[in-house]
Motif scaffolding. Structure first.
Motif, PDB file in Angstrom:
ATOM      1  N   ASN A  78       0.874  -1.113   0.091  1.00 43.14           N
ATOM      2  CA  ASN A  78      -0.071   0.070  -0.263  1.00 43.14           C
ATOM      3  C   ASN A  78       0.808   1.381  -0.109  1.00 43.14           C
ATOM      4  N   ILE A  79       2.119   1.025  -0.211  1.00 41.38           N
ATOM      5  CA  ILE A  79       3.082   2.517  -0.386  1.00 41.38           C
ATOM      6  C   ILE A  79       3.814   2.331  -1.606  1.00 41.38           C
ATOM      7  N   ILE A  80       3.546   3.249  -2.210  1.00 39.88           N
ATOM      8  CA  ILE A  80       4.087   3.368  -3.682  1.00 39.88           C
ATOM      9  C   ILE A  80       5.275   4.244  -3.807  1.00 39.88           C
ATOM     10  N   TYR A  81       6.527   4.006  -4.127  1.00 39.22           N
ATOM     11  CA  TYR A  81       7.649   4.985  -4.118  1.00 39.22           C
ATOM     12  C   TYR A  81       7.784   4.902  -5.435  1.00 39.22           C
ATOM     13  N   ASN A  82       8.096   6.418  -6.156  1.00 38.76           N
ATOM     14  CA  ASN A  82       8.379   6.510  -7.628  1.00 38.76           C
ATOM     15  C   ASN A  82       9.749   7.298  -7.431  1.00 38.76           C
ATOM     16  N   SER A  83      10.810   6.183  -7.809  1.00 39.17           N
ATOM     17  CA  SER A  83      12.119   6.836  -7.654  1.00 39.17           C
ATOM     18  C   SER A  83      12.586   7.953  -8.682  1.00 39.17           C
ATOM     19  N   PHE A  84      11.907   7.934  -9.891  1.00 41.16           N
ATOM     20  CA  PHE A  84      12.072   8.867 -10.794  1.00 41.16           C
ATOM     21  C   PHE A  84      11.593  10.341 -10.302  1.00 41.16           C
ATOM     22  N   GLU A  85      10.351  10.448  -9.446  1.00 40.21           N
ATOM     23  CA  GLU A  85       9.743  11.735  -9.134  1.00 40.21           C
ATOM     24  C   GLU A  85      10.465  11.940  -7.768  1.00 40.21           C
ATOM     25  N   GLY A  86      10.622  10.898  -7.185  1.00 38.61           N
ATOM     26  CA  GLY A  86      11.100  11.137  -5.638  1.00 38.61           C
ATOM     27  C   GLY A  86      10.002  11.287  -4.758  1.00 38.61           C
ATOM     28  N   THR A  87       8.948  10.706  -4.989  1.00 43.52           N
ATOM     29  CA  THR A  87       7.636  10.650  -4.294  1.00 43.52           C
ATOM     30  C   THR A  87       7.213   9.544  -3.804  1.00 43.52           C
ATOM     31  N   VAL A  88       6.627   9.445  -2.553  1.00 43.78           N
ATOM     32  CA  VAL A  88       6.143   8.264  -1.859  1.00 43.78           C
ATOM     33  C   VAL A  88       4.527   8.574  -1.700  1.00 43.78           C
ATOM     34  N   LYS A  89       3.658   7.572  -1.948  1.00 42.72           N
ATOM     35  CA  LYS A  89       2.048   7.603  -2.213  1.00 42.72           C
ATOM     36  C   LYS A  89       1.511   6.596  -1.489  1.00 42.72           C
ATOM     37  N   PHE A  90       0.611   6.694  -0.768  1.00 37.69           N
ATOM     38  CA  PHE A  90      -0.115   5.833  -0.021  1.00 37.69           C
ATOM     39  C   PHE A  90      -1.519   5.357  -1.055  1.00 37.69           C
ATOM     40  N   ILE A  91      -1.927   4.082  -0.994  1.00 40.03           N
ATOM     41  CA  ILE A  91      -2.953   3.760  -1.607  1.00 40.03           C
ATOM     42  C   ILE A  91      -3.931   2.856  -0.499  1.00 40.03           C
ATOM     43  N   ASP A  92      -5.225   2.487  -1.078  1.00 43.72           N
ATOM     44  CA  ASP A  92      -6.005   1.434  -0.427  1.00 43.72           C
ATOM     45  C   ASP A  92      -6.623   2.169   0.867  1.00 43.72           C
ATOM     46  N   TYR A  93      -7.224   3.173   1.147  1.00 43.39           N
ATOM     47  CA  TYR A  93      -7.870   3.989   1.972  1.00 43.39           C
ATOM     48  C   TYR A  93      -8.922   3.222   2.959  1.00 43.39           C
ATOM     49  N   GLU A  94      -9.471   2.213   2.470  1.00 40.07           N
ATOM     50  CA  GLU A  94     -10.741   1.932   2.923  1.00 40.07           C
ATOM     51  C   GLU A  94     -10.713   1.569   4.493  1.00 40.07           C
ATOM     52  N   TYR A  95      -9.592   1.257   5.227  1.00 35.84           N
ATOM     53  CA  TYR A  95      -9.382   1.304   6.489  1.00 35.84           C
ATOM     54  C   TYR A  95      -9.250   2.580   7.472  1.00 35.84           C
ATOM     55  N   ALA A  96      -9.094   3.571   6.696  1.00 31.22           N
ATOM     56  CA  ALA A  96      -8.653   5.096   7.162  1.00 31.22           C
ATOM     57  C   ALA A  96      -9.564   5.418   8.365  1.00 31.22           C
ATOM     58  N   ASP A  97      -9.438   5.833   9.384  1.00 33.13           N
ATOM     59  CA  ASP A  97     -10.097   6.226  10.388  1.00 33.13           C
ATOM     60  C   ASP A  97      -9.040   6.889  11.357  1.00 33.13           C
ATOM     61  N   TYR A  98      -9.804   7.293  12.461  1.00 28.62           N
ATOM     62  CA  TYR A  98      -8.852   7.861  13.746  1.00 28.62           C
ATOM     63  C   TYR A  98      -8.377   6.959  14.512  1.00 28.62           C
ATOM     64  N   ASN A  99      -7.093   7.211  14.848  1.00 34.83           N
ATOM     65  CA  ASN A  99      -6.316   6.371  15.784  1.00 34.83           C
ATOM     66  C   ASN A  99      -5.251   6.820  16.365  1.00 34.83           C
ATOM     67  N   TYR A 100      -4.412   6.305  17.247  1.00 36.33           N
ATOM     68  CA  TYR A 100      -3.257   7.063  18.008  1.00 36.33           C
ATOM     69  C   TYR A 100      -2.294   7.405  16.896  1.00 36.33           C
ATOM     70  N   GLN A 101      -1.720   8.554  17.209  1.00 34.28           N
ATOM     71  CA  GLN A 101      -0.546   9.257  16.186  1.00 34.28           C
ATOM     72  C   GLN A 101       0.340   8.249  15.494  1.00 34.28           C
ATOM     73  N   ALA A 102       1.042   7.366  16.377  1.00 31.64           N
ATOM     74  CA  ALA A 102       2.064   6.832  15.835  1.00 31.64           C
ATOM     75  C   ALA A 102       1.684   5.136  15.340  1.00 31.64           C
ATOM     76  N   PHE A 103       0.325   5.094  15.415  1.00 27.42           N
ATOM     77  CA  PHE A 103      -0.001   3.626  14.982  1.00 27.42           C
ATOM     78  C   PHE A 103       0.326   3.083  13.867  1.00 27.42           C
ATOM     79  N   ASP A 104       0.210   4.015  12.557  1.00 26.38           N
ATOM     80  CA  ASP A 104       0.737   3.573  11.340  1.00 26.38           C
ATOM     81  C   ASP A 104       2.178   3.193  11.393  1.00 26.38           C
ATOM     82  N   ILE A 105       3.051   4.050  11.978  1.00 22.26           N
ATOM     83  CA  ILE A 105       4.541   3.693  11.967  1.00 22.26           C
ATOM     84  C   ILE A 105       4.710   2.399  12.655  1.00 22.26           C
ATOM     85  N   GLY A 106       4.085   2.260  13.978  1.00 20.09           N
ATOM     86  CA  GLY A 106       4.321   0.974  14.692  1.00 20.09           C
ATOM     87  C   GLY A 106       3.722  -0.208  13.834  1.00 20.09           C
TER      88      GLY A 106
END
Length: 114
Positions: A78-106
């Motif tokens: 669900n993490i798309i890295y484009n080395s040519f543009e130097g960008t990172v994009k996140f996809i697949d947001y169906e589980y997006a909701d409120y949570n603790y700040q560091a949850f995604d990293i952990g």
């Protein structure tokens, strides 16, 4: 730790889990033969779930982590890295909701390691 009538809530959870592991649930398969269902045996009781939820509330309320909008499913796919543009994009947001700040990293490192 909050004390209850029978001791601390995490102690109650541990005792309930031990009892659940020791118990055997008898189930009949499609042919009418007996089999032991691990899935049914491992389902925690209502009391166990409530004790665990109370324990989580106590421990998490002591953190200073704000609740923010999270992706909640940052698997590697669900993490798309484009080395040519130097960008990172996140996809697949169906589980997006409120949570603790560091949850995604952990959770990302937990999923990556597991």
């Amino acid at each position: 730790m909050q004390e209850s009538e029978g001791g601390c809530s995490s102690c109650m959870v541990q005792r309930e889990r031990e009892r659940e592991r020791e118990s055997t649930v008898e189930v009949r398969d499609g042919r009418g033969e007996k089999e032991n269902s691990v899935a049914l045996r491992e389902v925690p009781s209502y009391e166990t779930l409530m004790a665990e939820m109370e324990s989580l509330k106590i421990h998490l309320s002591q953190t200073d982590s704000p609740t923010v909008l999270c992706h909640n499913d940052l698997l590697t796919k669900n993490i798309i890295y484009n080395s040519f543009e130097g960008t990172v994009k996140f996809i697949d947001y169906e589980y997006a909701d409120y949570n603790y700040q560091a949850f995604d990293i952990g959770n990302h490192f937990n999923e990556f390691a597991g």
